[in-house]
Design a protein around this motif. Structure first.
Motif, short mmCIF file in Angstrom:
data_model
loop_
_atom_site.label_atom_id
_atom_site.label_comp_id
_atom_site.label_asym_id
_atom_site.label_seq_id
_atom_site.Cartn_x
_atom_site.Cartn_y
_atom_site.Cartn_z
N LEU A 1 11.72 -9.89 -1.54
CA LEU A 1 11.12 -8.82 -0.74
C LEU A 1 12.11 -7.69 -0.49
O LEU A 1 11.77 -6.51 -0.62
CB LEU A 1 10.63 -9.38 0.60
N VAL A 2 13.34 -8.03 -0.14
CA VAL A 2 14.35 -7.01 0.13
C VAL A 2 14.62 -6.18 -1.12
O VAL A 2 14.71 -4.95 -1.07
CB VAL A 2 15.66 -7.65 0.65
N SER B 1 14.10 -1.12 -4.03
CA SER B 1 13.85 -0.50 -5.34
C SER B 1 12.51 0.23 -5.43
O SER B 1 12.34 1.10 -6.29
CB SER B 1 13.90 -1.56 -6.43
N GLY B 2 11.54 -0.16 -4.57
CA GLY B 2 10.22 0.42 -4.67
C GLY B 2 9.46 -0.06 -5.90
O GLY B 2 8.51 0.58 -6.34
N ARG B 3 9.88 -1.20 -6.43
CA ARG B 3 9.25 -1.75 -7.63
C ARG B 3 8.91 -3.22 -7.43
O ARG B 3 9.67 -3.96 -6.82
CB ARG B 3 10.18 -1.60 -8.85
N ARG B 4 7.76 -3.62 -7.97
CA ARG B 4 7.38 -5.03 -7.94
C ARG B 4 8.27 -5.83 -8.89
O ARG B 4 8.67 -5.33 -9.93
CB ARG B 4 5.92 -5.21 -8.37
N ASN B 5 8.49 -7.08 -8.52
CA ASN B 5 9.25 -7.97 -9.38
C ASN B 5 8.64 -8.02 -10.78
O ASN B 5 9.34 -7.97 -11.79
CB ASN B 5 9.30 -9.37 -8.76
N LEU C 1 12.43 -8.55 -18.59
CA LEU C 1 13.31 -8.80 -17.44
C LEU C 1 12.50 -9.23 -16.23
O LEU C 1 11.28 -9.32 -16.28
CB LEU C 1 14.10 -7.53 -17.10
N ASN C 2 13.19 -9.47 -15.14
CA ASN C 2 12.57 -9.57 -13.83
C ASN C 2 13.49 -8.85 -12.85
O ASN C 2 14.63 -8.51 -13.19
CB ASN C 2 12.32 -11.03 -13.43
N PHE D 1 0.83 -1.19 0.00
CA PHE D 1 0.00 0.00 0.00
C PHE D 1 0.88 1.26 0.00
O PHE D 1 0.51 2.29 -0.58
CB PHE D 1 -0.91 -0.01 1.23
N PHE D 2 2.04 1.18 0.63
CA PHE D 2 2.98 2.32 0.67
C PHE D 2 4.06 2.20 -0.40
O PHE D 2 4.41 3.17 -1.07
CB PHE D 2 3.66 2.39 2.05
N LEU D 3 4.60 0.99 -0.55
CA LEU D 3 5.81 0.80 -1.33
C LEU D 3 5.63 1.09 -2.81
O LEU D 3 6.55 1.60 -3.46
CB LEU D 3 6.32 -0.63 -1.14
N PHE D 4 4.46 0.79 -3.36
CA PHE D 4 4.26 0.92 -4.79
C PHE D 4 3.32 2.05 -5.18
O PHE D 4 2.92 2.15 -6.34
CB PHE D 4 3.74 -0.40 -5.36
#
Length: 334
Positions: free
Chosen positions: A218-219, A224-228, A236-237, A110-113
């Motif tokens: 997760l780390v 990075s503030g980005r989803r895999n 890429l991943n 909710f915060f990270l992305f």
């Protein structure tokens, strides 16, 4: 409620279905907090005015019953500041409900992305969250009354308290193991693509090292503030992208722009290094959580050079997801 599952029977409070229905305003959409591959979660207010999170499992006949009992047994036995606490349950026919403590800050994603909220996660907060998640997993693997492999670790299942203390949630896929067990197999692979270790997703083999892989992802997401999966359009991943930056000696290019310039470069670089050690393809190359926490808390402990990660994508190879066809795979794409 008493449920035998190879451990001492546990007792937690049983609520009537009507109580939970009233608490959630008949499971109204306005009270919905989220959901995943196994159920939906609603905010509720009990008659004593206590706020709770109500998880209603999807109706899945015998498998739903198994998952429900599994989560009750596992969570009721666990006591740790970095694990969500269960309050009670409710059963009415096929309706199976778990009642948890309510965490007002919702989940980490909710915060990270969210670009409008990323700034609330400065590096100090992110580093504290990484440490809290690690301590929670270490407790599951080593320090709890049961040895537990979570198998469902992802950013959506990290809930946050008011002070941003992280709590691991959603134990629907958790596996209780003997203390001397190292690896188990399953023909029913379930989880979220991108967080599952290669040996689990491709071969159905899981162990504590599978959770270690998920922790590494997760780390990298927290840094990075980005989803895999946000890299898929570019072929890429996240683990490939991070490893290439590391190989090219520019790991700090991974850092979230929301905290650009406001972090200790050595500490962030060390976290990226540790994450890449966690996501190595061969599970025997990954350290256990005790070693990982030692690495995180000691600046003097030497770190091994990370090998290529699982799902590494060479520069000339387009990304294609490889799912096992020989087993029942459930991919929760939340």
């Amino acid at each position: 409620m008493k449920i035998a599952a190879g451990v001492t029977a546990v007792r937690i409070r049983k609520y009537s279905f009507e109580t939970i229905k009233t608490a959630t305003d008949t499971f109204s959409e306005s009270n919905k907090l989220g959901g995943g591959g196994f159920g939906e979660v609603f905010k509720g207010v009990l008659p004593d005015k206590r706020e709770v999170a109500v998880k209603m499992l999807f109706r899945r006949s015998t498998q739903g019953e198994k998952e429900f009992k599994n989560e009750v047994v596992v969570v009721a036995r666990l006591q740790h500041k970095n694990l969500v606490r269960i309050i009670g349950f409710s059963v009415k026919g096929d309706e199976k409900i778990l009642v948890y403590e309510f965490l007002p800050n919702k989940s980490l994603n909710f915060f990270l992305f969210d670009p409008t909220k990323q700034g609330q996660l400065d590096w100090t907060t992110r580093y504290t969250i990484i440490g809290g998640i690690g301590r929670g997993i270490l407790y599951l693997h080593q320090d709890s009354p049961l040895k537990i492999i979570h198998r469902y670790l992802k950013v959506d299942n990290i809930l946050l308290e008011n002070d941003m203390n992280p709590k691991i949630a959603d134990f629907v896929m958790a596996k209780i193991c003997g203390m001397d067990q190292t690896t188990e197999n399953t023909s029913r692979v379930a989880g979220t693509e991108g967080y599952m270790a290669p040996e689990y997703m491709e071969l159905g083999q899981f162990s504590v090292k599978s959770d270690v892989y998920s922790f590494g992802v997760l780390v990298l997401e927290i840094v990075s503030g980005r989803r895999n999966k946000s890299f898929l359009s570019s072929g890429l991943n996240l683990v490939t992208y991070a490893w290439r930056l590391w190989r090219d000696k520019s790991p700090l290019d991974l850092v979230d722009r929301a905290i650009a310039g406001n972090y200790p470069s050595g500490e962030v670089t060390r976290c990226i290094h540790i994450a890449l050690i966690c996501v190595q393809k061969d599970p025997t190359d990954r350290p256990d959580m005790w070693t990982i926490m030692s690495m995180l808390t000691s600046n003097t402990m030497s770190l091994p050079v990370p090998k290529q990660p699982g799902y590494f994508i060479p520069n000339t190879t387009p990304y294609q997801s490889t799912l096992r066809s020989s087993s029942h795979f459930i991919n929760d794409r939340t």
